[in-house]
Design a protein around this motif. Structure first.
Motif, PDB file in Angstrom:
ATOM      1  N   TYR A 127      -9.057  68.518  40.436  1.00 37.80           N
ATOM      2  CA  TYR A 127      -8.777  69.624  39.646  1.00 37.80           C
ATOM      3  C   TYR A 127      -7.305  70.031  39.586  1.00 37.80           C
ATOM      4  O   TYR A 127      -6.687  70.728  38.801  1.00 37.80           O
ATOM      5  N   LYS A 128      -7.527  70.460  40.912  1.00 38.46           N
ATOM      6  CA  LYS A 128      -6.015  70.863  41.190  1.00 38.46           C
ATOM      7  C   LYS A 128      -4.297  70.888  40.775  1.00 38.46           C
ATOM      8  O   LYS A 128      -3.681  71.078  40.016  1.00 38.46           O
ATOM      9  N   THR A 129      -4.649  69.583  40.736  1.00 41.83           N
ATOM     10  CA  THR A 129      -3.785  68.828  39.982  1.00 41.83           C
ATOM     11  C   THR A 129      -3.094  68.732  38.312  1.00 41.83           C
ATOM     12  O   THR A 129      -2.745  69.331  38.065  1.00 41.83           O
ATOM     13  N   LEU A 130      -4.579  68.251  37.969  1.00 44.60           N
ATOM     14  CA  LEU A 130      -4.962  68.749  36.489  1.00 44.60           C
ATOM     15  C   LEU A 130      -4.742  70.654  35.657  1.00 44.60           C
ATOM     16  O   LEU A 130      -4.144  70.847  34.451  1.00 44.60           O
ATOM     17  N   ALA A 131      -5.225  71.164  37.305  1.00 42.89           N
ATOM     18  CA  ALA A 131      -4.648  73.079  36.535  1.00 42.89           C
ATOM     19  C   ALA A 131      -3.757  73.295  36.842  1.00 42.89           C
ATOM     20  O   ALA A 131      -4.531  74.190  37.396  1.00 42.89           O
ATOM     21  N   SER A 132      -2.724  72.947  37.003  1.00 43.76           N
ATOM     22  CA  SER A 132      -1.850  73.018  37.341  1.00 43.76           C
ATOM     23  C   SER A 132      -1.111  74.612  36.975  1.00 43.76           C
ATOM     24  O   SER A 132      -0.549  76.140  37.634  1.00 43.76           O
ATOM     25  N   LEU A 182     -17.090  57.531  23.591  1.00 41.80           N
ATOM     26  CA  LEU A 182     -17.234  59.194  24.057  1.00 41.80           C
ATOM     27  C   LEU A 182     -16.000  59.019  25.099  1.00 41.80           C
ATOM     28  O   LEU A 182     -16.535  58.675  26.397  1.00 41.80           O
ATOM     29  N   ASN A 183     -15.460  60.538  25.276  1.00 43.05           N
ATOM     30  CA  ASN A 183     -14.699  60.851  25.560  1.00 43.05           C
ATOM     31  C   ASN A 183     -13.397  62.061  25.520  1.00 43.05           C
ATOM     32  O   ASN A 183     -14.632  62.622  24.185  1.00 43.05           O
ATOM     33  N   ILE A 184     -12.927  62.643  26.149  1.00 42.15           N
ATOM     34  CA  ILE A 184     -12.771  63.751  26.424  1.00 42.15           C
ATOM     35  C   ILE A 184     -11.731  64.202  26.979  1.00 42.15           C
ATOM     36  O   ILE A 184     -10.853  63.152  27.885  1.00 42.15           O
ATOM     37  N   LYS A 185     -10.591  64.902  25.961  1.00 35.36           N
ATOM     38  CA  LYS A 185      -9.531  64.815  26.335  1.00 35.36           C
ATOM     39  C   LYS A 185      -9.257  66.260  27.234  1.00 35.36           C
ATOM     40  O   LYS A 185      -9.289  67.529  26.621  1.00 35.36           O
ATOM     41  N   LEU A 186      -8.367  66.109  28.606  1.00 38.69           N
ATOM     42  CA  LEU A 186      -8.572  67.287  29.315  1.00 38.69           C
ATOM     43  C   LEU A 186      -6.490  67.428  29.828  1.00 38.69           C
ATOM     44  O   LEU A 186      -6.114  66.595  30.673  1.00 38.69           O
ATOM     45  N   ASN A 187      -6.045  68.651  29.149  1.00 40.10           N
ATOM     46  CA  ASN A 187      -5.177  68.855  28.994  1.00 40.10           C
ATOM     47  C   ASN A 187      -4.428  67.442  28.657  1.00 40.10           C
ATOM     48  O   ASN A 187      -4.449  67.558  27.459  1.00 40.10           O
ATOM     49  N   ASN A 188      -3.964  66.557  29.370  1.00 39.26           N
ATOM     50  CA  ASN A 188      -3.171  65.956  28.987  1.00 39.26           C
ATOM     51  C   ASN A 188      -3.726  64.181  29.364  1.00 39.26           C
ATOM     52  O   ASN A 188      -3.106  62.532  29.314  1.00 39.26           O
ATOM     53  N   PHE A 243     -11.591  75.686  30.832  1.00 38.45           N
ATOM     54  CA  PHE A 243     -11.467  76.322  32.300  1.00 38.45           C
ATOM     55  C   PHE A 243     -10.608  77.002  32.628  1.00 38.45           C
ATOM     56  O   PHE A 243      -9.514  76.958  32.730  1.00 38.45           O
ATOM     57  N   GLY A 244     -10.972  78.643  33.095  1.00 37.32           N
ATOM     58  CA  GLY A 244      -9.929  79.654  33.611  1.00 37.32           C
ATOM     59  C   GLY A 244     -10.428  78.638  35.154  1.00 37.32           C
ATOM     60  O   GLY A 244     -10.987  77.627  35.775  1.00 37.32           O
ATOM     61  N   LYS A 245     -10.025  79.125  36.003  1.00 34.07           N
ATOM     62  CA  LYS A 245      -9.976  79.490  37.196  1.00 34.07           C
ATOM     63  C   LYS A 245     -11.457  79.515  38.260  1.00 34.07           C
ATOM     64  O   LYS A 245     -12.164  80.864  37.449  1.00 34.07           O
ATOM     65  N   PRO A 246     -11.928  79.093  38.633  1.00 33.77           N
ATOM     66  CA  PRO A 246     -13.405  78.842  39.090  1.00 33.77           C
ATOM     67  C   PRO A 246     -13.552  80.353  40.054  1.00 33.77           C
ATOM     68  O   PRO A 246     -12.858  80.174  40.833  1.00 33.77           O
ATOM     69  N   ASN A 247     -14.613  80.900  40.109  1.00 33.03           N
ATOM     70  CA  ASN A 247     -14.981  81.646  40.411  1.00 33.03           C
ATOM     71  C   ASN A 247     -16.121  81.873  41.734  1.00 33.03           C
ATOM     72  O   ASN A 247     -17.142  81.915  41.746  1.00 33.03           O
ATOM     73  N   ILE A 248     -15.144  81.396  42.600  1.00 36.19           N
ATOM     74  CA  ILE A 248     -16.180  80.321  43.736  1.00 36.19           C
ATOM     75  C   ILE A 248     -16.359  81.471  45.065  1.00 36.19           C
ATOM     76  O   ILE A 248     -17.535  81.723  45.583  1.00 36.19           O
ATOM     77  N   GLY A 255      -3.203  77.139  35.938  1.00 38.39           N
ATOM     78  CA  GLY A 255      -4.189  77.865  36.214  1.00 38.39           C
ATOM     79  C   GLY A 255      -5.594  77.406  34.979  1.00 38.39           C
ATOM     80  O   GLY A 255      -6.827  78.035  34.911  1.00 38.39           O
ATOM     81  N   LYS A 256      -5.740  76.395  34.006  1.00 32.80           N
ATOM     82  CA  LYS A 256      -6.291  76.198  33.005  1.00 32.80           C
ATOM     83  C   LYS A 256      -6.346  75.186  32.775  1.00 32.80           C
ATOM     84  O   LYS A 256      -5.462  74.479  32.678  1.00 32.80           O
ATOM     85  N   ILE A 257      -8.102  74.242  32.140  1.00 33.94           N
ATOM     86  CA  ILE A 257      -7.902  73.041  31.678  1.00 33.94           C
ATOM     87  C   ILE A 257      -8.037  73.272  30.383  1.00 33.94           C
ATOM     88  O   ILE A 257      -9.468  73.595  30.250  1.00 33.94           O
ATOM     89  N   ASP A 258      -7.677  72.998  29.214  1.00 34.58           N
ATOM     90  CA  ASP A 258      -7.602  72.622  28.294  1.00 34.58           C
ATOM     91  C   ASP A 258      -8.813  71.390  27.363  1.00 34.58           C
ATOM     92  O   ASP A 258      -8.308  70.420  28.262  1.00 34.58           O
ATOM     93  N   PHE A 259      -9.516  71.681  27.055  1.00 33.03           N
ATOM     94  CA  PHE A 259     -10.490  70.124  26.664  1.00 33.03           C
ATOM     95  C   PHE A 259     -10.859  70.644  25.148  1.00 33.03           C
ATOM     96  O   PHE A 259     -10.262  71.329  24.055  1.00 33.03           O
ATOM     97  N   ASN A 260     -10.515  69.345  24.647  1.00 26.64           N
ATOM     98  CA  ASN A 260     -11.162  68.976  23.088  1.00 26.64           C
ATOM     99  C   ASN A 260     -11.952  67.504  22.999  1.00 26.64           C
ATOM    100  O   ASN A 260     -11.391  66.325  23.585  1.00 26.64           O
ATOM    101  N   PHE A 261     -12.684  67.296  22.534  1.00 24.71           N
ATOM    102  CA  PHE A 261     -13.177  65.993  22.435  1.00 24.71           C
ATOM    103  C   PHE A 261     -15.109  66.333  21.079  1.00 24.71           C
ATOM    104  O   PHE A 261     -14.980  67.428  20.518  1.00 24.71           O
ATOM    105  N   VAL A 262     -15.090  64.630  20.123  1.00 25.07           N
ATOM    106  CA  VAL A 262     -15.811  64.667  19.043  1.00 25.07           C
ATOM    107  C   VAL A 262     -17.185  64.485  19.749  1.00 25.07           C
ATOM    108  O   VAL A 262     -17.204  63.384  20.484  1.00 25.07           O
ATOM    109  N   MET A 263     -18.121  64.904  18.675  1.00 31.61           N
ATOM    110  CA  MET A 263     -19.909  63.886  19.261  1.00 31.61           C
ATOM    111  C   MET A 263     -19.954  64.249  17.815  1.00 31.61           C
ATOM    112  O   MET A 263     -19.727  64.274  17.428  1.00 31.61           O
ATOM    113  N   GLN A 264     -19.978  62.697  17.222  1.00 34.90           N
ATOM    114  CA  GLN A 264     -20.800  62.100  16.017  1.00 34.90           C
ATOM    115  C   GLN A 264     -22.263  61.510  16.202  1.00 34.90           C
ATOM    116  O   GLN A 264     -22.742  60.695  16.882  1.00 34.90           O
TER     117      GLN A 264
END
Length: 454
Positions: free
Chosen positions: A211-216, A179-185, A143-148, A218-227
Motif C-alpha cells: 500500500y505505501k509504495t502504491l499510494a505514494s 477479473l482484474n483491477i488497475k490500482l494507479n499504474n 481509496f484515500g488515506k486509511p483512518n486507522i 496519498g491515494k490509490i485510484d482504481f478502475n475495473f470492469v465486470m460483465q
C-alpha cells in the motif's frame, strides 16, 4: 276431483314455464358453470407454475440476481494474545504474548459506476421465452488515506505490504469478463475466495500489494470492469464515501427498489428503455468507512433496479378468467331478456351449450397464448366463440336480428374486458364505469317485460 287434479297439474306446469322459474334455472346453471371455470383457473395456475420452474432452471444456468458490494481494501494487522506459561521445574508462571493476524477493511472515498443492462430474449426452453440480461458494469474511484485512528490499531502492527482488494458479489459463475483491477499504474488479478460464513455473496480478492509504495501520492485510484449474465435484478451497496451509480437499459418496465431512491430529475422511462442515477453520500447511510476484524452485512442498504414483466401472459389469462362469471352471467342475461321480450322458448340445455362455449374461450386463450402473444390469442379465441354462439343463436331464435345483436354484444363485452386487462392504474375506474353502463342498459331493455304475469 278429476277436474281439481287437472287444475293442479296446469298450475304446476305453468310455474315451470313461468319467467320466474326460468330465471331460477338459468341462475342455477350459471352457478354450476363456475365449477368448470374453476378447473380452467387451476389449469392457468398449473401452466404458470410450470413456466416459473423453467425460468428458475434457466436462471440457475444463465445467472440470477446481481448484487455488488465493493471494492474494499483489506490490510492485515497483528494483535497479541496473552497466555500463561508454567515452568515445570520452578513452577513459576510467566505471561507471554503471541501474534494473531486480523484484518482491517477500508471503503473507498469515491465510487462511480456506469452500467448498461441489455435484455436478452433469445434464451428459449421448450415453449417458454426466458427474459434475462447481460450487464456491462464499469467501476472507478479511489481509496484515500486509511483512518486507522478510529479503529484503535497501532500503525506499526499493520502489514501494509500485504494489502489486497476485495469484492463481494453474487453470480461468480456468470461473470464473463477478465477479473482484474488497475490500482494507479499496477494491474492485479482477482481470484475467487471461499466464504467463511454462510452468505449468498461470493468473494473475489486480488493478490497482495504494498500500500505505501502504491499510494505514494496519498491515494490509490482504481478502475475495473465486470460483465455479468443475470436475471431479475441488479443492486449495489453504497460503500463509497460518495457513491454515484448510472444505469442505462433497454428494459421498458423497471422497478426501482431499495433504501435509496433514484434521482427524479434525471430518471427516464419509455418504450426504448430507462436511465436512472443515484448519488449517495456517507451522511445518507449509518455505517462507517472502516472496520476491524469483520466486514459487516450491509444488505439493508442495498438499492438498484428490478427488471420485471408488468403483466406476463399467465397473469393476463388469470385476470381474464376472473371475469368469466361476469361474461357467463351477462350473456345468459341477454338471452333471457330476448326470450322474455320475444316469447321465444330457449331450453336449459341450449343455455348449457352456450355456457360451455363461453368457458371454451379461456382454454383456447391460454393454449394459443403459449404459442403467440396474448393479444393475438384473445382476438382468435374471442372471434371463434362469438361466431360459434351467434351461429348457434340463429337456430335457436329462428331469425337473424337477435343473433346479430348477440354477436355485437359479445364483441363489446370481450373488448371491454380486454381493455380492463391492459390497464393498470385505471382498471378499477374503467371497470366500474363499464359495469354501471351495462346495468343501465339491462334496466332499460328489461322495462318492457311484464313481470306480473310470470
Amino acid at each position: 276431483m278429476e277436474n281439481q287434479m287437472q287444475n293442479e297439474n296446469q298450475n304446476k306446469g305453468s310455474f315451470f314455464q313461468s319467467t320466474t322459474a326460468k330465471m331460477m334455472m338459468v341462475g342455477l346453471l350459471t352457478l354450476v358453470l363456475l365449477i368448470p371455470l374453476e378447473f380452467v383457473k387451476g389449469l392457468i395456475v398449473e401452466r404458470s407454475q410450470r413456466k416459473k420452474e423453467v425460468v428458475d432452471e434457466v436462471a440457475q444456468l444463465w445467472g440470477k440476481d446481481v448484487y455488488f458490494y465493493g471494492p474494499i481494501m483489506s490490510v492485515p494487522y497483528k494483535t497479541y494474545e496473552e497466555y500463561d506459561v508454567t515452568d515445570p521445574k520452578t513452577k513459576t508462571v510467566t505471561i507471554q504474548k503471541k501474534a494473531v493476524i486480523e484484518y482491517a477493511y477500508f471503503f473507498p472515498e469515491k465510487l462511480n459506476n456506469k452500467s448498461n443492462i441489455k435484455k436478452n430474449t433469445t434464451l428459449k426452453r421448450g415453449i417458454y421465452n426466458n427474459v434475462v440480461f447481460s450487464a456491462n458494469m464499469n467501476f472507478e474511484g479511489y481509496f484515500g488515506k486509511p483512518n486507522i485512528e478510529k479503529l484503535g490499531i497501532n500503525e506499526a502492527d499493520l502489514l501494509w505490504d500485504k494489502a489486497t482488494i476485495i469484492v463481494k458479489t453474487t453470480n461468480l459463475k456468470s461473470i464473463k469478463s477478465d477479473l482484474n483491477i488497475k490500482l494507479n499504474n499496477q494491474n492485479l488479478n482477482f481470484e475467487s475466495k471461499p466464504e467463511e460464513t454462510e452468505t449468498f455473496y461470493g468473494t473475489l480478492e486480488t493478490s497482495q500489494f504494498d500500500y505505501k509504495t502504491l499510494a505514494s501520492n496519498g491515494k490509490i485510484d482504481f478502475n475495473f470492469v465486470m460483465q455479468y449474465n443475470g436475471s431479475n435484478s441488479v443492486k449495489f451497496i453504497p460503500v463509497g464515501k460518495t457513491t454515484v451509480i448510472n444505469l442505462d437499459s433497454d428494459w421498458e418496465s423497471p422497478s426501482f427498489e431499495g433504501t435509496f431512491a433514484a434521482n427524479d430529475t434525471t430518471k427516464t422511462i419509455n418504450k426504448t428503455g430507462f436511465h436512472a442515477d443515484w448519488k449517495i453520500l456517507d451522511i445518507n447511510r449509518s455505517f462507517s468507512q472502516q472496520y476491524a476484524g469483520k466486514i459487516p452485512n450491509l444488505n439493508e442498504y442495498s438499492f438498484g433496479v428490478k427488471l420485471i414483466e408488468t403483466v406476463d401472459e399467465y397473469q393476463q389469462n388469470e385476470r381474464a378468467s376472473k371475469y368469466g362469471f361476469l361474461v357467463i352471467g351477462l350473456t345468459f342475461l341477454i338471452f333471457f331478456l330476448i326470450q322474455s321480450i320475444s316469447k321465444i322458448g330457449i331450453h336449459i340445455f341450449q343455455y348449457s351449450m352456450i355456457g360451455l362455449a363461453l368457458i371454451m374461450f379461456y382454454t383456447l386463450l391460454i393454449s394459443i397464448t403459449e404459442h403467440s402473444s396474448f393479444a393475438l390469442a384473445y382476438i382468435i379465441a374471442g372471434i371463434s366463440v362469438i361466431i360459434m354462439i351467434s351461429a348457434y343463436s340463429i337456430s335457436i331464435l329462428k331469425n337473424k336480428k337477435f343473433p346479430v345483436f348477440i354477436g355485437l354484444s359479445l364483441t363489446a363485452l370481450y373488448t371491454f374486458i380486454f381493455v380492463i386487462i391492459q390497464l393498470e392504474n385505471y382498471a378499477l375506474l374503467v371497470g366500474s364505469i363499464g359495469l354501471f353502463l351495462i346495468l343501465g342498459a339491462v334496466m332499460y331493455f328489461s322495462r318492457k317485460i311484464d313481470w306480473g304475469n310470470n
